[in-house]
Scaffold this motif. Structure first.
Motif, short mmCIF file in Angstrom:
data_model
loop_
_atom_site.label_atom_id
_atom_site.label_comp_id
_atom_site.label_asym_id
_atom_site.label_seq_id
_atom_site.Cartn_x
_atom_site.Cartn_y
_atom_site.Cartn_z
N MET A 1 18.85 -7.82 0.17
CA MET A 1 18.97 -8.24 1.58
C MET A 1 19.63 -9.61 1.64
O MET A 1 19.26 -10.52 0.93
N GLY B 1 5.29 1.14 5.35
CA GLY B 1 6.58 1.44 4.74
C GLY B 1 7.71 1.43 5.75
O GLY B 1 8.83 0.99 5.47
N LEU C 1 8.41 -2.22 6.70
CA LEU C 1 9.14 -2.90 5.62
C LEU C 1 10.57 -2.41 5.53
O LEU C 1 11.49 -3.17 5.22
N LEU D 1 1.54 -8.38 3.46
CA LEU D 1 2.61 -8.16 2.47
C LEU D 1 3.80 -9.07 2.77
O LEU D 1 4.40 -9.66 1.86
N LEU E 1 3.24 -12.60 1.62
CA LEU E 1 3.46 -12.73 0.18
C LEU E 1 4.95 -12.83 -0.14
O LEU E 1 5.37 -13.54 -1.04
N LEU E 2 5.74 -12.09 0.64
CA LEU E 2 7.19 -12.09 0.42
C LEU E 2 7.84 -13.36 0.98
O LEU E 2 9.05 -13.53 0.88
N GLY E 3 7.02 -14.21 1.59
CA GLY E 3 7.54 -15.48 2.09
C GLY E 3 8.15 -15.40 3.47
O GLY E 3 8.87 -16.30 3.89
N LYS F 1 13.53 -16.72 8.56
CA LYS F 1 13.13 -16.73 7.17
C LYS F 1 13.13 -18.15 6.62
O LYS F 1 14.04 -18.93 6.87
N SER G 1 4.29 6.07 2.47
CA SER G 1 5.41 5.86 3.40
C SER G 1 6.51 4.96 2.84
O SER G 1 7.27 4.37 3.59
N GLY G 2 6.59 4.90 1.53
CA GLY G 2 7.66 4.09 0.92
C GLY G 2 7.36 2.60 0.96
O GLY G 2 8.24 1.78 0.66
N MET G 3 6.10 2.25 1.29
CA MET G 3 5.73 0.83 1.39
C MET G 3 6.00 0.07 0.08
O MET G 3 6.53 -1.03 0.09
N TRP H 1 8.57 -3.11 -0.66
CA TRP H 1 8.44 -4.51 -1.10
C TRP H 1 9.22 -4.76 -2.39
O TRP H 1 9.71 -5.85 -2.63
N ARG I 1 12.10 -3.40 -3.23
CA ARG I 1 13.53 -3.59 -2.91
C ARG I 1 13.74 -4.93 -2.19
O ARG I 1 14.77 -5.58 -2.37
N MET I 2 12.75 -5.33 -1.37
CA MET I 2 12.89 -6.62 -0.69
C MET I 2 12.89 -7.76 -1.71
O MET I 2 13.50 -8.80 -1.49
N MET I 3 12.20 -7.55 -2.84
CA MET I 3 12.17 -8.60 -3.87
C MET I 3 13.51 -8.75 -4.59
O MET I 3 13.71 -9.71 -5.33
N ASP J 1 16.15 -9.44 -3.20
CA ASP J 1 16.89 -10.47 -2.46
C ASP J 1 16.86 -11.77 -3.27
O ASP J 1 15.78 -12.34 -3.48
N ASP K 1 17.58 -14.68 -2.47
CA ASP K 1 17.16 -15.86 -1.68
C ASP K 1 15.68 -15.86 -1.34
O ASP K 1 15.20 -16.79 -0.68
N LEU K 2 14.97 -14.81 -1.75
CA LEU K 2 13.57 -14.71 -1.38
C LEU K 2 12.74 -15.87 -1.97
O LEU K 2 12.93 -16.24 -3.13
N GLN L 1 8.94 -16.33 -2.34
CA GLN L 1 7.63 -15.72 -2.11
C GLN L 1 6.53 -16.78 -2.00
O GLN L 1 6.69 -17.90 -2.46
N TYR M 1 0.32 -7.94 -4.26
CA TYR M 1 0.73 -6.96 -3.26
C TYR M 1 -0.21 -5.75 -3.26
O TYR M 1 -0.62 -5.27 -2.20
#
Lengths: 135, 382
Positions: A1, A51, A54, A93, A96-98, A133, B102-104, B108, B110-112, B114, B116-117, B119, B146
């Motif tokens: 992202m 999900g 997210l 969640l 945690l991801l900031g 963000k 549900s792919g949760m 997370w 895939r979001m990691m 990034d 620039d993340l 956490q 998580y």
């Protein structure tokens, strides 16, 4: 992202009942809304899951707003309460991801109340703009 | 040569004798509700019918990649690696298994990816645990913060495992470094065939870990341990550090001084679930058992233990259905029938999956059996 961009979309999940009728009221009265908002209509807000929320952020959403029926008025009795639980779990969640906690919000809307819808939406958009963000 | 043929050859799929030993041990094959599929059949399809039909086969997505079939295969067909390779091809074509929750979890992960993340993942560390951000030993909790947020309702021990690990390391005089921004190791995405995201996560971890100058990583997750130790060097590069699952690390350390505190179990008997990535994939069978014995418990083995151990029933948060629940329920019954009062495992996912299966109504005694991580069991005795 990639990094948050100024024209990033806000995803709006609504149920098909009270909340959606407020969206329709705004449309009927031809009041202009932010084009950054993408409404997604669900049969009931109880259909939402962590999900799916997210996924919106993974796809680059600036914020996710969920609008459901007032307490005690869910068409399916408990959908709005289920959605509240999902939002709380997802928020933990996201923290945690900031992500700033203001980027996810859950509100209950009365039926046919375009004014209230616009108020909630605009306040949310403002908070998302201010609380982008952290990075 | 096309990619699919390469995968067939590299994993010796074409050497299948059609003997059927794999079908006799495959948890999916043995618990099928309807239809028929088996590792042998998928390999035969791959060799005889090729890529298109193989990528549509249900076993390609239901396979647990538990390595039980390869363990028994007389031709050394590496079925799990074959499945992983074929899933890569399938993923590139837009095919994938059905995600659970549900792919949760994939969300997370895939979001990691990034870069620039930033956490905020260290909130679980209490003041009474000592950490040192210049330490040469890293404790790598993986996605535990998580999973703790997502599965607390199951009674999953969650971050108690991470706190326990730091407490144990402190008892050995080690103040570990804990990375503020470590990423998911990528294990589940790798085994689902999502190589693009896996490589992004791995590259970020490589950079973060190498920048610390640390000498070793200790983790409480068998999947993190296997992925950092074996998959990273194959796919992205060697981290240049020693990697240990906590149970392996403790085996090389002076014996921990544990208290005589009562086990709280009437019989004092426990049984142990070998996690696939720690057991069959990494060969770590004895160290967790020695730790259990050091706590004064009597270990009673299940019929399927060590290399014949049965997977907890779901892998990489994909394709969980009735067959998987059947596997989990029968595994719980096997644990309960040993007479043990406690089921110990050393993998957070084994605990999550088996506790989830215990919620199924009508489970009998096995649904009441306490399940603990070896880490918290050791930590409470320090």
């Amino acid at each position: 992202m990639s990094k948050v961009k100024t024209r990033q979309k806000v995803i709006l999940f609504t149920c098909s009942w009270h909340a959606y009728s407020s969206l329709e009221a705004v449309a009927r009265e031809r009041i202009s809304c932010s084009t950054a908002v993408v409404p997604i209509r669900l049969s009931c807000l109880g259909r939402i899951s962590p999900g799916i929320i997210l996924k919106a952020f993974e796809g680059g959403a600036a914020g996710v707003l969920l609008l459901g029926c007032p307490e005690g008025q869910c068409r399916y009795q408990t959908g709005n309460l289920e959605a509240r639980k999902v939002v709380e779990e997802t928020r933990s969640l996201l923290l945690l991801l900031g992500y700033d906690e203001n980027r996810l919000e859950y509100q209950l809307l009365p039926a046919e109340n375009g004014e209230k819808y616009l108020e909630v939406l605009n306040q949310f958009l403002e908070r998302v703009q201010n609380g982008r963000k952290k990075s | 040569m096309n990619k699919f043929k390469e995968i067939v050859e590299a994993n010796r799929a074409w050497l299948c004798l059609d003997c059927g030993k794999c079908s006799s041990v495959c948890s999916i094959t043995l618990n099928l509700i309807e239809g028929y599929t088996s590792p042998r059949l998928l390999v035969e399809t791959a060799v005889a019918s090729g890529e298109d039909i193989t990528l549509e086969d249900p076993l390609l997505w239901s396979c647990l990649t538990c390595q039980r079939c390869s363990e028994i295969c007389p031709s050394e067909v590496n079925f799990s690696a074959f499945v992983q390779g074929a899933r890569q091809l399938a993923f590139d074509q837009g095919l994938s298994g059905s995600c659970t929750h549900s792919g949760m979890i994939q969300g997370w992960m895939r979001m990691m990816a990034d870069p620039d993340l930033e956490q905020d993942r260290l909130g679980w560390l209490p003041d009474d645990l000592a950490v040192d951000q210049d330490s040469d030993t890293i404790y790598f909790p993986g996605c535990l913060p998580y999973y703790d947020a997502a599965f607390g309702e199951l009674g999953f021990e969650g971050l108690a495992i991470a706190r326990g690990a730091v407490k144990i390391l402190n008892a050995l005089g080690i103040k570990p470094r804990i990375l503020e921004n470590e990423r998911c190791c990528g294990h589940d995405l790798y085994w689902q065939g999502d190589m693009e995201t896996f490589q992004k996560l791995a590259a970020l971890n490589l950079e973060i870990i190498q920048a610390t100058g640390a000498k070793r990583i200790v983790t409480t997750c068998p999947e993190c341990a296997y992925t950092l130790r074996t998959t990273y060097p194959e796919e992205i590069g060697d981290l240049g550090v020693e990697i240990y699952h906590l149970s392996e690390f403790l085996a090389d350390q002076p014996l921990l001084k544990t208290s005589e505190k009562s086990s709280g179990l009437e019989s004092g008997k426990v049984t142990y679930q070998d996690p696939c990535r720690l057991g069959r994939f990494s060969g770590v069978y004895q160290q967790p058992r020695d730790l259990i014995a050091s706590l004064g418990y009597e270990l009673v083995e299940m019929d399927h233990a060590r290399s014949t151990s049965i997977c907890c029933g779901t892998s990489c948060w994909s394709s969980c259905g009735q067959v998987n629940k059947e596997i989990q329920i029968s595994r719980l019954e096997e644990a309960s029938s040993t007479g043990a009062g406690l089921l110990v495992t050393s993998c957070l996912k084994c605990q999550i999956h088996l506790k989830c299966a215990q919620k199924i109504p009508g489970g009998g005694d096995s649904s009441q059996m306490p399940i603990r991580d070896l880490t918290t069991l050791v930590a409470e005795r320090i």
